[in-house]
Write an enzyme that holds these catalytic residues in place. Sequence first.
Site, PDB file in Angstrom:
ATOM      1  N   LYS A   1       0.866  -1.374  -0.015  1.00  0.00           N
ATOM      2  CA  LYS A   1      -0.105  -0.078   0.060  1.00  0.00           C
ATOM      3  C   LYS A   1       0.962   1.400  -0.006  1.00  0.00           C
ATOM      4  O   LYS A   1       0.716   2.110  -0.558  1.00  0.00           O
ATOM      5  CB  LYS A   1      -0.924   0.038   1.366  1.00  0.00           C
ATOM      6  CG  LYS A   1      -1.854   1.208   1.443  1.00  0.00           C
ATOM      7  CD  LYS A   1      -2.234   1.434   2.617  1.00  0.00           C
ATOM      8  CE  LYS A   1      -1.331   2.114   3.646  1.00  0.00           C
ATOM      9  NZ  LYS A   1      -1.499   2.865   4.640  1.00  0.00           N
TER      10      LYS A   1
ATOM     11  N   CYS B   1      -3.515  13.058  13.152  1.00  0.00           N
ATOM     12  CA  CYS B   1      -3.525  11.570  13.141  1.00  0.00           C
ATOM     13  C   CYS B   1      -3.494  11.004  14.338  1.00  0.00           C
ATOM     14  O   CYS B   1      -2.521  11.242  15.333  1.00  0.00           O
ATOM     15  CB  CYS B   1      -2.339  11.022  12.207  1.00  0.00           C
ATOM     16  SG  CYS B   1      -2.100   9.340  12.030  1.00  0.00           S
TER      17      CYS B   1
ATOM     18  N   ARG C   1       1.894  14.462  12.604  1.00  0.00           N
ATOM     19  CA  ARG C   1       2.649  13.985  11.198  1.00  0.00           C
ATOM     20  C   ARG C   1       2.919  15.233  10.218  1.00  0.00           C
ATOM     21  O   ARG C   1       2.232  15.290   9.146  1.00  0.00           O
ATOM     22  CB  ARG C   1       2.241  13.147  10.451  1.00  0.00           C
ATOM     23  CG  ARG C   1       1.875  11.593  11.289  1.00  0.00           C
ATOM     24  CD  ARG C   1       1.032  10.633  10.867  1.00  0.00           C
ATOM     25  NE  ARG C   1       1.762   9.969   9.664  1.00  0.00           N
ATOM     26  CZ  ARG C   1       1.029   8.680   9.291  1.00  0.00           C
ATOM     27  NH1 ARG C   1      -0.247   8.351   9.479  1.00  0.00           N
ATOM     28  NH2 ARG C   1       1.759   8.187   8.273  1.00  0.00           N
TER      29      ARG C   1
ATOM     30  N   ASP D   1       5.775   0.230  11.582  1.00  0.00           N
ATOM     31  CA  ASP D   1       4.534  -0.135  11.321  1.00  0.00           C
ATOM     32  C   ASP D   1       4.239  -1.583  11.567  1.00  0.00           C
ATOM     33  O   ASP D   1       3.177  -2.398  11.563  1.00  0.00           O
ATOM     34  CB  ASP D   1       4.445  -0.102   9.584  1.00  0.00           C
ATOM     35  CG  ASP D   1       3.946   1.274   9.271  1.00  0.00           C
ATOM     36  OD1 ASP D   1       3.536   2.120  10.079  1.00  0.00           O
ATOM     37  OD2 ASP D   1       3.726   1.494   7.928  1.00  0.00           O
TER      38      ASP D   1
ATOM     39  N   ARG E   1      -7.947  -0.482   5.485  1.00  0.00           N
ATOM     40  CA  ARG E   1      -7.001   0.673   4.871  1.00  0.00           C
ATOM     41  C   ARG E   1      -5.536  -0.016   4.423  1.00  0.00           C
ATOM     42  O   ARG E   1      -5.124   0.456   3.379  1.00  0.00           O
ATOM     43  CB  ARG E   1      -6.552   1.664   5.815  1.00  0.00           C
ATOM     44  CG  ARG E   1      -7.743   2.742   6.139  1.00  0.00           C
ATOM     45  CD  ARG E   1      -7.403   3.919   7.270  1.00  0.00           C
ATOM     46  NE  ARG E   1      -6.204   4.245   6.619  1.00  0.00           N
ATOM     47  CZ  ARG E   1      -5.002   4.211   7.170  1.00  0.00           C
ATOM     48  NH1 ARG E   1      -4.828   3.957   8.490  1.00  0.00           N
ATOM     49  NH2 ARG E   1      -3.979   4.942   6.498  1.00  0.00           N
TER      50      ARG E   1
END
Length: 434
Positions: free
Chosen positions: A22, A116, A121, A309, A401
């Site tokens: 992604k 966020c 960010r 992540d 997402r």
Amino acid sequence: MDVVRITGGRPLRGQIAISGAKNACLPIFAATLLTAEPCIIDNVPELSDIRFMAEMLTYLGATVERLGAHTWKITARDITSRAPYELVRKMRASVTLLGPLVSRLRRAEISLPGGCVIGPRPIDLHLKGLEKLGCFIRMENGYIHVDASRIRGTEIFLGGRHGSTVTGTANLIMAATLAPGVTRLDSAACEPEVEDLCRMLVKMGAKIEGIGSHELVIEGVQSLHGTTHTVIPDRIEAGTWILAAAMTRGDVTVRGANPKHLGAFFDKLEQVGVHVTPEGPDSLRVRATNLSLRPVDIITLPYPGFPTDVQAQMCALLCITPGISIVTERVYPNRFMHVPELQRMGAEIAIEGASAIIKGKASLSGAPVMASDLRASAALILAGLCASGETWVQRVYHLDRGYEKFDEKLRGLGAAIDRMPESEMPSELKDTEA
């Protein structure tokens, strides 16, 4: 909204295929605005973020066609320069439209992306870089207005407080491709997703040197042409499945992964006691039936460091790892929204500044929990897979997402997981603030 119900205690077994990345695909979609010719993008994951970006490109005037389940054709013959708030607010990655609009149209008007849940960010480095390129920027009514009529190549330092900016690097690479002169990006992000963008741009006719390093040199060209490009596999998805196999004491083969993108992650896995075996050029096998876990200290860093992540998913593993582990978050210091939910499942975690101190225990217990963001969703489901009893995860729209058919893939590996409308969740388990 949907909820996910997991009954824990089943080892995962079988094979699973990794989808396209992604975080590579979104800037690649944005890069199609740099040419009026068609671009065909393959290995595109089926995600809500992809649909949002396609919607954004369509609004800007591009023709967006889906040729197959994972193949898209984008033709940006006549485009506009304004990206409105009602679309930008859906996805922060839409800020990567700024670079290609500035480069091709010499102007852009984009809404600020907003906040966020995982922490600030900011896009100050994006704007600083554009100003160095000779752009005039003004902020008005929540919009960034860019006049790039005098854009030109220059030297730009991209280092920030928490390391290089990935989306900022992507934006400035795209802005520089059609800017007269030579642009040198120092302290550029070198994530595989940035490298993938560069390789697509080179196929479109861009001149970029230093791909894969922290120093990029871009010589501006007059125009770019269409191309066909295959998106790299998602290293974060691969890491998530590897951790799922380890946490359930399973035996899983992950197909389509690129081991070169997971070096720091593999290093920590070895330290914790999880062994990953190559099986062919793009397959990895995790045999965790007789796993003996050890505590570990982890610090997240920009690539090639340990990825932020997979921090939440790694925390879930460490919750069932005997001993004291410490996870320090250097990329997004506030990215511990999953911790209170893991605590509801019996995890012993204390937050001190930007660190989570985890006292591992033999097992977790199922509970109703709330997903706060994309990676937290995955972490809570992984915890549920190895917990006793039932775990109910609310707000799983975050999952859509970044993970393609996550619950379906888990069922294919033998997990007891169901996705259903929130109305089917027992009322006594619901969080009334959901």
